[in-house]
Design a protein around this motif. Structure first.
Motif, mmCIF file in Angstrom:
data_model
loop_
_atom_site.group_PDB
_atom_site.id
_atom_site.type_symbol
_atom_site.label_atom_id
_atom_site.label_comp_id
_atom_site.label_asym_id
_atom_site.label_seq_id
_atom_site.Cartn_x
_atom_site.Cartn_y
_atom_site.Cartn_z
ATOM 1 N N SER A 220 0.845 -1.191 0.000
ATOM 2 C CA SER A 220 0.000 0.000 0.000
ATOM 3 C C SER A 220 0.880 1.242 0.000
ATOM 4 C CB SER A 220 -0.947 0.012 1.202
ATOM 5 O OG SER A 220 -0.212 0.117 2.409
ATOM 6 N N LEU A 221 0.302 2.328 -0.434
ATOM 7 C CA LEU A 221 0.979 3.618 -0.479
ATOM 8 C C LEU A 221 0.052 4.633 0.168
ATOM 9 C CD1 LEU A 221 3.324 5.402 -1.538
ATOM 10 C CD2 LEU A 221 2.076 5.561 -3.713
ATOM 11 N N ARG A 222 0.584 5.388 1.095
ATOM 12 C CA ARG A 222 -0.225 6.404 1.777
ATOM 13 C C ARG A 222 0.493 7.740 1.719
ATOM 14 N NH1 ARG A 222 -2.368 2.816 6.743
ATOM 15 N NH2 ARG A 222 -2.769 0.986 5.480
ATOM 16 N N PHE A 223 -0.287 8.792 1.713
ATOM 17 C CA PHE A 223 0.265 10.139 1.672
ATOM 18 C C PHE A 223 -0.176 10.877 2.927
ATOM 19 C CE2 PHE A 223 0.226 8.688 -2.627
ATOM 20 C CZ PHE A 223 1.370 9.241 -3.194
ATOM 21 N N LEU A 224 0.739 11.618 3.509
ATOM 22 C CA LEU A 224 0.438 12.391 4.704
ATOM 23 C C LEU A 224 0.895 13.826 4.473
ATOM 24 C CD1 LEU A 224 -0.532 12.453 7.652
ATOM 25 C CD2 LEU A 224 1.804 11.841 8.325
ATOM 26 N N ALA A 225 -0.054 14.711 4.261
ATOM 27 C CA ALA A 225 0.268 16.118 4.045
ATOM 28 C C ALA A 225 -0.288 16.987 5.168
ATOM 29 C CB ALA A 225 -0.287 16.583 2.704
ATOM 30 N N ASN A 226 -1.282 16.478 5.863
ATOM 31 C CA ASN A 226 -1.950 17.213 6.918
ATOM 32 C C ASN A 226 -1.220 16.996 8.242
ATOM 33 O OD1 ASN A 226 -3.798 18.271 8.767
ATOM 34 N ND2 ASN A 226 -5.564 17.451 7.679
ATOM 35 N N VAL A 227 -1.008 18.047 9.018
ATOM 36 C CA VAL A 227 -0.319 17.910 10.301
ATOM 37 C C VAL A 227 -1.267 17.574 11.448
ATOM 38 C CG1 VAL A 227 1.613 19.390 9.653
ATOM 39 C CG2 VAL A 227 -0.396 20.407 10.754
ATOM 40 N N ASP A 228 -2.527 17.400 11.149
ATOM 41 C CA ASP A 228 -3.515 17.041 12.156
ATOM 42 C C ASP A 228 -3.162 15.675 12.757
ATOM 43 O OD1 ASP A 228 -5.743 16.345 13.637
ATOM 44 O OD2 ASP A 228 -7.173 16.593 12.009
ATOM 45 N N PRO A 229 -3.000 15.592 14.088
ATOM 46 C CA PRO A 229 -2.642 14.320 14.724
ATOM 47 C C PRO A 229 -3.640 13.199 14.430
ATOM 48 C CG PRO A 229 -2.476 16.113 16.302
ATOM 49 C CD PRO A 229 -3.077 16.683 15.050
ATOM 50 N N VAL A 230 -4.904 13.524 14.240
ATOM 51 C CA VAL A 230 -5.906 12.509 13.911
ATOM 52 C C VAL A 230 -5.611 11.917 12.532
ATOM 53 C CG1 VAL A 230 -8.365 12.086 13.484
ATOM 54 C CG2 VAL A 230 -7.667 13.550 15.387
ATOM 55 N N ASP A 231 -5.218 12.758 11.596
ATOM 56 C CA ASP A 231 -4.864 12.280 10.262
ATOM 57 C C ASP A 231 -3.622 11.394 10.317
ATOM 58 O OD1 ASP A 231 -5.547 12.204 7.527
ATOM 59 O OD2 ASP A 231 -3.965 13.650 7.063
ATOM 60 N N VAL A 232 -2.662 11.768 11.137
ATOM 61 C CA VAL A 232 -1.457 10.947 11.319
ATOM 62 C C VAL A 232 -1.848 9.588 11.883
ATOM 63 C CG1 VAL A 232 0.730 10.719 12.569
ATOM 64 C CG2 VAL A 232 0.056 12.948 11.627
ATOM 65 N N GLU A 233 -2.695 9.595 12.879
ATOM 66 C CA GLU A 233 -3.137 8.338 13.509
ATOM 67 C C GLU A 233 -3.869 7.449 12.505
ATOM 68 O OE1 GLU A 233 -3.420 5.424 16.208
ATOM 69 O OE2 GLU A 233 -2.369 7.313 16.553
ATOM 70 N N ARG A 234 -4.750 8.043 11.718
ATOM 71 C CA ARG A 234 -5.470 7.285 10.691
ATOM 72 C C ARG A 234 -4.517 6.686 9.659
ATOM 73 N NH1 ARG A 234 -9.215 11.484 8.825
ATOM 74 N NH2 ARG A 234 -9.922 12.036 10.873
ATOM 75 N N THR A 235 -3.537 7.458 9.279
ATOM 76 C CA THR A 235 -2.574 7.005 8.274
ATOM 77 C C THR A 235 -1.753 5.823 8.771
ATOM 78 O OG1 THR A 235 -2.436 9.224 7.343
ATOM 79 C CG2 THR A 235 -0.615 7.738 6.856
ATOM 80 N N CYS A 236 -1.411 5.817 10.042
ATOM 81 C CA CYS A 236 -0.535 4.779 10.610
ATOM 82 C C CYS A 236 -1.289 3.631 11.263
ATOM 83 C CB CYS A 236 0.379 5.400 11.657
ATOM 84 S SG CYS A 236 1.447 6.680 11.020
ATOM 85 N N ALA A 237 -2.588 3.725 11.375
ATOM 86 C CA ALA A 237 -3.390 2.814 12.193
ATOM 87 C C ALA A 237 -3.074 1.331 12.002
ATOM 88 C CB ALA A 237 -4.876 3.070 11.958
ATOM 89 N N ASP A 238 -2.983 0.850 10.813
ATOM 90 C CA ASP A 238 -2.787 -0.592 10.599
ATOM 91 C C ASP A 238 -1.428 -0.914 9.982
ATOM 92 O OD1 ASP A 238 -3.371 0.545 8.178
ATOM 93 O OD2 ASP A 238 -4.649 -1.087 7.485
ATOM 94 N N LEU A 239 -0.480 0.000 10.120
ATOM 95 C CA LEU A 239 0.853 -0.228 9.563
ATOM 96 C C LEU A 239 1.755 -0.925 10.580
ATOM 97 C CD1 LEU A 239 1.570 3.182 7.784
ATOM 98 C CD2 LEU A 239 0.788 1.039 6.752
ATOM 99 N N ASP A 240 2.638 -1.761 10.092
ATOM 100 C CA ASP A 240 3.662 -2.389 10.907
ATOM 101 C C ASP A 240 4.942 -1.583 10.696
ATOM 102 O OD1 ASP A 240 5.699 -3.905 12.006
ATOM 103 O OD2 ASP A 240 5.092 -5.781 11.048
ATOM 104 N N PRO A 241 5.435 -0.904 11.724
ATOM 105 C CA PRO A 241 6.622 -0.066 11.546
ATOM 106 C C PRO A 241 7.819 -0.816 10.971
ATOM 107 C CG PRO A 241 5.651 0.295 13.697
ATOM 108 C CD PRO A 241 4.924 -0.861 13.086
ATOM 109 N N GLU A 242 7.961 -2.077 11.326
ATOM 110 C CA GLU A 242 9.108 -2.848 10.833
ATOM 111 C C GLU A 242 9.006 -3.159 9.344
ATOM 112 O OE1 GLU A 242 10.435 -6.070 13.220
ATOM 113 O OE2 GLU A 242 10.203 -4.933 15.069
ATOM 114 N N GLU A 243 7.826 -2.999 8.772
ATOM 115 C CA GLU A 243 7.632 -3.251 7.347
ATOM 116 C C GLU A 243 7.230 -1.983 6.596
ATOM 117 O OE1 GLU A 243 5.029 -6.525 6.674
ATOM 118 O OE2 GLU A 243 6.255 -7.898 7.835
ATOM 119 N N THR A 244 7.514 -0.842 7.194
ATOM 120 C CA THR A 244 7.111 0.441 6.615
ATOM 121 C C THR A 244 8.329 1.233 6.165
ATOM 122 O OG1 THR A 244 5.133 0.532 8.007
ATOM 123 C CG2 THR A 244 5.908 2.612 7.093
#
Length: 154
Positions: free
Chosen positions: A23-47
């Motif tokens: 998957s590919l995700r884009f994060l342009a908004n600095v809103d912490p809720v948007d950051v949380e949504r973007t990272c919600a189901d990501l595995d940091p070790e595979e990101t």
């Protein structure tokens, strides 16, 4: 730019088949809720985090970059090696020092573009090539470039 191209390719049959499992995700908004949504189901070790910033100084972009670096560190430890393995940069050649100060390996994971590249042209350079090629493969990205070239020459 790259996000628009991704929106197109993810519904094209060749794009669907070449991106299976990723998957590919884009994060342009600095809103912490948007950051949380973007990272919600990501595995940091595979990101892999791709920071696209012409100067590597834009306030909002660098806030998101530091937030994502901290997200990696929260899961894998506050170690510069985590950054070196999970973060790459697409930036102008004049930003090399800023990229290095952030902790990115500028020898291997710094995709440079010229200082004069900007706006709609950035999708054809490193800012578009890195994320799109990683997800869809360089062959599909090259087809896009061929189409752009044909429009330039019409």
């Amino acid at each position: 730019g790259p996000e628009f191209l991704h929106e197109v390719l993810k519904t094209e049959s060749e794009g669907v088949h070449s991106s299976l499992g990723y998957s590919l995700r884009f994060l342009a908004n600095v809103d912490p809720v948007d950051v949380e949504r973007t990272c919600a189901d990501l595995d940091p070790e595979e990101t892999l985090i791709i920071i696209v910033s012409k100067t590597f100084t834009t306030a909002e972009t660098m806030l998101n970059a530091r937030t994502m670096r901290q997200w990696l560190w929260d899961f894998m430890g506050d170690d510069i090696e985590v950054v070196r393995k999970h973060v790459v940069a697409c930036s102008s050649v004049s930003a090399t020092e800023n990229v290095e100060e952030f902790g990115i390996d500028t020898e291997n994971y710094f995709f440079r573009f010229w200082d004069w590249v900007g706006g709609r042209y950035s999708v054809c350079g490193a800012a578009g090539a890195v994320p799109i090629s990683l997800l869809y493969g360089y062959d599909l990205f090259e087809k896009f470039l061929e189409g752009a070239r044909s429009m330039d020459q019409h």
